[in-house]
Design an enzyme around this catalytic site. Structure first.
Site, PDB file in Angstrom:
ATOM      1  N   LYS A 165     -14.219 118.397  74.353  1.00 35.01           N
ATOM      2  CA  LYS A 165     -14.761 119.741  74.134  1.00 35.01           C
ATOM      3  C   LYS A 165     -13.609 120.713  74.093  1.00 35.01           C
ATOM      4  CE  LYS A 165     -18.822 121.644  73.603  1.00 35.01           C
ATOM      5  NZ  LYS A 165     -20.028 121.023  73.033  1.00 35.01           N
TER       6      LYS A 165
HETATM    7  P1  NAD Z   1     -25.080 130.054  69.303  1.00 33.65           P
HETATM    8  O1  NAD Z   1     -23.882 130.800  69.651  1.00 33.65           O
HETATM    9  O2  NAD Z   1     -25.422 129.835  67.861  1.00 33.65           O
HETATM   10  O3  NAD Z   1     -26.370 130.711  69.992  1.00 33.65           O
HETATM   11  C1  NAD Z   1     -26.435 130.934  71.362  1.00 33.65           C
HETATM   12  C2  NAD Z   1     -27.676 131.785  71.647  1.00 33.65           C
HETATM   13  O4  NAD Z   1     -27.817 131.939  73.055  1.00 33.65           O
HETATM   14  C3  NAD Z   1     -27.612 133.183  71.049  1.00 33.65           C
HETATM   15  O5  NAD Z   1     -28.903 133.522  70.576  1.00 33.65           O
HETATM   16  C4  NAD Z   1     -27.256 134.041  72.264  1.00 33.65           C
HETATM   17  O6  NAD Z   1     -27.684 135.383  72.140  1.00 33.65           O
HETATM   18  C5  NAD Z   1     -28.035 133.316  73.325  1.00 33.65           C
HETATM   19  N1  NAD Z   1     -27.601 133.622  74.685  1.00 33.65           N
HETATM   20  C6  NAD Z   1     -26.336 133.724  75.161  1.00 33.65           C
HETATM   21  N2  NAD Z   1     -26.364 134.046  76.462  1.00 33.65           N
HETATM   22  C7  NAD Z   1     -27.679 134.114  76.807  1.00 33.65           C
HETATM   23  C8  NAD Z   1     -28.364 134.393  77.999  1.00 33.65           C
HETATM   24  N3  NAD Z   1     -27.703 134.689  79.128  1.00 33.65           N
HETATM   25  N4  NAD Z   1     -29.718 134.375  77.993  1.00 33.65           N
HETATM   26  C9  NAD Z   1     -30.396 134.089  76.854  1.00 33.65           C
HETATM   27  N5  NAD Z   1     -29.793 133.826  75.700  1.00 33.65           N
HETATM   28  C10 NAD Z   1     -28.462 133.840  75.681  1.00 33.65           C
HETATM   29  O7  NAD Z   1     -24.942 128.643  70.061  1.00 33.65           O
HETATM   30  P2  NAD Z   1     -25.647 127.275  69.711  1.00 33.65           P
HETATM   31  O8  NAD Z   1     -24.750 126.500  68.837  1.00 33.65           O
HETATM   32  O9  NAD Z   1     -27.056 127.541  69.313  1.00 33.65           O
HETATM   33  O10 NAD Z   1     -25.619 126.545  71.142  1.00 33.65           O
HETATM   34  C11 NAD Z   1     -26.641 126.734  72.108  1.00 33.65           C
HETATM   35  C12 NAD Z   1     -26.582 125.617  73.127  1.00 33.65           C
HETATM   36  O11 NAD Z   1     -26.762 124.359  72.463  1.00 33.65           O
HETATM   37  C13 NAD Z   1     -25.271 125.502  73.888  1.00 33.65           C
HETATM   38  O12 NAD Z   1     -25.537 125.082  75.205  1.00 33.65           O
HETATM   39  C14 NAD Z   1     -24.530 124.408  73.146  1.00 33.65           C
HETATM   40  O13 NAD Z   1     -23.560 123.753  73.939  1.00 33.65           O
HETATM   41  C15 NAD Z   1     -25.679 123.490  72.800  1.00 33.65           C
HETATM   42  N6  NAD Z   1     -25.396 122.607  71.656  1.00 33.65           N
HETATM   43  C16 NAD Z   1     -25.088 123.092  70.437  1.00 33.65           C
HETATM   44  C17 NAD Z   1     -24.856 122.227  69.389  1.00 33.65           C
HETATM   45  C18 NAD Z   1     -24.587 122.710  67.988  1.00 33.65           C
HETATM   46  O14 NAD Z   1     -24.586 121.877  67.069  1.00 33.65           O
HETATM   47  N7  NAD Z   1     -24.401 123.983  67.741  1.00 33.65           N
HETATM   48  C19 NAD Z   1     -24.915 120.836  69.607  1.00 33.65           C
HETATM   49  C20 NAD Z   1     -25.260 120.364  70.858  1.00 33.65           C
HETATM   50  C21 NAD Z   1     -25.502 121.251  71.882  1.00 33.65           C
END
Ligand code: NAD
Length: 418
Positions: free
Chosen positions: A110
């Site tokens: 990561k």
């Molecule tokens: P992103 O940046 O696209 O979106 C994150 C979202 O979370 C945004 O809407 C933001 O406003 C919101 N957010 C941030 N802090 C917050 C809070 N305190 N309360 C409520 N909402 C909050 O990120 P993403 O890629 O959608 O990732 C989200 C999660 O999924 C993370 O934990 C990430 O590790 C996990 N993840 C993502 C992927 C991927 O392919 N993008 C893959 C596996 C896991």
């Protein structure tokens, strides 16, 4: 067991504690445990960036490679104000287990930069990404370590990373996944993590005897993962009653009109201001009496401080490590069914694997093929976890980790690491 009243553990301590429990379950030898307790390599760099106003700011950056016994390291890069070494280590370890669980030929890694991307211009983010890439270039590679998007990063970030790496090593599309389609990205990658969470939701609800139309969802986070999970769950007939992002949330007990919400957000509106729902806070969303809670934002949002207020009987962890160990134990004791992160959000890395293989073969699959293969890989992993959990009378988290840790341990032994 985390005792009530004891000081909270760090996320990484949570992950190691769980690993030790699984290692006990598997009777894992001490040599293998030693290798798997700590990451193989942790790189901490300072990333200087010339800001638009002429000043220079220096951002801490990290790349942690947890374990590479099963193949090249694989894992996203997070841009977030709270991205620190403990968080990046935690996420790197989860990547090792996730890739092994869905049987991808990757290890776990990561990356992260401690910055607030929402407060930076496009040009500043471009310069930050290029410098970060240059500073980690000596430890990444198509057969070494392949970054991808995570919170705060996206396909554009990956395009900049690929370009910066290409300036050093020549054109190398397979160096990152989650790229734009026009630069060798895979069809279906953008939606893949949300699609995977939705596949899990369908499989689990079927096993629990819940009809989609009679199942209400509350989804925290409306970024890449949360918004795709909401869109696809609504299309599959689930009632998406609430969603939120960092600015707050919106609730409609009869189900939100997700296409209308998307139009509102794309037009610059805040989720909480959506006319088709009532404004709620993030704390209220977590406590809604919905059928399934889907955390899809940051980690550690449900801890022993607020887990008593969670009323959903099912949690699908689309985010990484959304529950502290203490909360996980308390909710499990209450009978809450938890589909763990390493299964619920494995769709992203699975399609990243498809993208990497397409890049290596210089070939492209159509979206139907990507989605069909994704469904196949995830369904197999789900069935294996569910069967083991039932056979061992344990949680899906422990069953998933058992499968993953056993596979990594086998690769370690076969390679002769110990
Ligand atoms: P992103 O940046 O696209 O979106 C994150 C979202 O979370 C945004 O809407 C933001 O406003 C919101 N957010 C941030 N802090 C917050 C809070 N305190 N309360 C409520 N909402 C909050 O990120 P993403 O890629 O959608 O990732 C989200 C999660 O999924 C993370 O934990 C990430 O590790 C996990 N993840 C993502 C992927 C991927 O392919 N993008 C893959 C596996 C896991």
């Amino acid at each position: 067991m985390v005792r009530a009243g004891s000081p909270p553990q760090s996320s990484f301590q949570d992950v190691v504690q769980l690993f030790e429990q699984i290692a006990d379950d598997l009777n894992l030898e001490e040599d293998v445990r030693l290798l798997l307790r700590m990451p193989y390599r942790e790189l901490h760099i300072e990333v200087p960036v010339r800001m638009d106003n002429g000043s220079v700011r220096v951002f801490p950056g990290y790349r942690v490679q947890h374990n590479g016994a099963r193949g090249p390291y694989k894992g996203g890069v997070r841009y977030h104000p709270q991205a620190d070494l403990d968080e990046v280590r935690t996420l790197a370890a989860l990547m090792t287990w996730k890739c092994a669980l869905v049987d991808l030929p990757f290890g776990g890694a990561k990356g992260g930069v401690q910055c607030d991307p929402s407060a930076m211009s496009e040009d500043e983010l471009n310069r930050l990404t290029r410098r970060y890439t240059q500073n980690i270039a000596h430890i990444i590679g198509v057969n070494r370590d392949i970054p991808a998007p995570d919170m705060g990063t996206n396909a554009q970030t990956m395009a900049w990373m690929m370009d910066a790496y290409g300036q050093l090593q020549g054109h190398t599309p397979g160096i990152v996944t989650g790229k734009p389609i026009a630069l060798g990205g895979s069809y279906g990658r953008e939606a893949a993590t949300g699609r995977g969470a939705c596949i899990m939701l369908r499989l689990l609800c079927k096993d629990l005897g819940r009809e989609p139309a009679a199942t209400s969802l509350a989804i925290q986070g409306y970024g890449n993962v949360g918004s795709w999970a909401a869109r696809l769950a609504a299309q599959a007939g689930f009632r998406v009653a609430a969603v939120s992002n960092s600015s707050g949330g919106t609730y409609n007990g009869s189900g939100l009109d997700i296409p209308a919400l998307d139009r509102h957000v794309q037009g610059g509106g805040r989720v909480g201001d959506f006319a088709g729902g009532d404004r709620i806070s993030n704390d209220e969303l977590l406590a809604l009496p919905c059928d399934v809670l889907v955390p899809a934002a940051i980690g550690d949002v449900i801890t022993d401080a607020n887990c008593d207020s969670v009323r959903a009987p099912v949690i699908v962890e689309a985010a990484n490590h959304p529950l502290s160990t203490a909360a996980d134990e308390a909710l499990t004791d209450r009978g809450v069914v938890i589909l763990p992160d390493i299964l619920a959000n494995a769709g992203g890395v699975t399609v990243s694997y498809f993208e990497w293989t397409q890049n290596i073969q210089q070939f492209r699959w159509d979206e139907d093929r990507v989605n069909t293969e994704l469904e196949h890989v995830l369904t197999q992993a789900y069935r294996a976890v569910r069967a083991l959990a039932q056979e061992q009378k344990t949680t899906m988290r422990r069953a998933a980790l058992r499968i993953a840790v056993a596979r990594v341990a086998e690769a370690i032994r076969l390679r002769g690491f110990v």
